[in-house]
Scaffold this motif. Sequence first.
Motif, short mmCIF file in Angstrom:
data_model
loop_
_atom_site.label_atom_id
_atom_site.label_comp_id
_atom_site.label_asym_id
_atom_site.label_seq_id
_atom_site.Cartn_x
_atom_site.Cartn_y
_atom_site.Cartn_z
N LYS A 1 -7.06 -2.75 13.59
CA LYS A 1 -7.11 -1.64 12.65
C LYS A 1 -7.25 -2.16 11.22
N SER A 2 -7.89 -1.37 10.38
CA SER A 2 -8.04 -1.73 8.97
C SER A 2 -6.74 -1.43 8.24
N ILE A 3 -6.61 -1.98 7.04
CA ILE A 3 -5.43 -1.72 6.21
C ILE A 3 -5.30 -0.22 5.95
N SER A 4 -6.42 0.44 5.67
CA SER A 4 -6.34 1.88 5.39
C SER A 4 -5.91 2.67 6.63
N GLU A 5 -6.37 2.29 7.81
CA GLU A 5 -5.96 2.98 9.04
C GLU A 5 -4.46 2.80 9.30
N GLU B 1 0.83 -1.21 0.00
CA GLU B 1 0.00 0.00 0.00
C GLU B 1 0.86 1.26 0.00
N ILE C 1 1.41 4.37 -2.97
CA ILE C 1 1.20 5.79 -2.68
C ILE C 1 2.47 6.61 -2.90
N THR D 1 -2.17 2.01 7.04
CA THR D 1 -1.45 2.71 5.97
C THR D 1 -1.35 4.19 6.28
N GLU D 2 -2.44 4.80 6.71
CA GLU D 2 -2.43 6.22 7.05
C GLU D 2 -1.46 6.50 8.20
#
Length: 182
Positions: free
Chosen positions: A142-146, A19, A23, A148-149
């Motif tokens: 936590k989610s992958i997006s959390e 991820e 980005i 990653t952020e």
Amino acid sequence: MSIVITGNPGVGKHTITKEISKILKLSIIDINSIAKDAGMYEEAENTNDIDTEELEKVIKEKISHSSLIVGHLAPYVLSANQVKKVIVLRRNPYELIHVYKERAYTEEKIIDNAGSEVLGVIVYDAINQFGDKVIQVDVTGKSISEITEKVLNIINGKEISEEVDWLDLVIKKNDLKKFFAY
């Protein structure tokens, strides 16, 4: 200088690295892939042993520009002058047991890896190798997006290391025998 993402098996290193790579448009250097491609894995009883000194030499040749380096062996094959930041992903060891069972790990391998997470072996070794470049992230729940952020914020200097102490949790639950064969 490179960014390292490390941690015990099952914490999400490769998922998050992919991820972040998309980005930031950075290439990925996968320590395990390099070791496999170089034929460095020696199968032992329920485990794969690697000559880390030899792997360190091979990896040194591969790192020539800014990249993302991923792998649990990072503290053993990289030097502090090769990296800008080292992000150690941590995950609740009770969750890791389920991950390892899904991966069909042997009971011995489950205990070894989950016990390593409880004791914080990789973060300890990373701090010894890389000093204040090491930042811990608890990925539990936590989610992958959390995640990653959070990792992007760390890379950009906007977040600091979390304190992660699974040993205290395991002791409170009186579960030492679940994670350590003695």
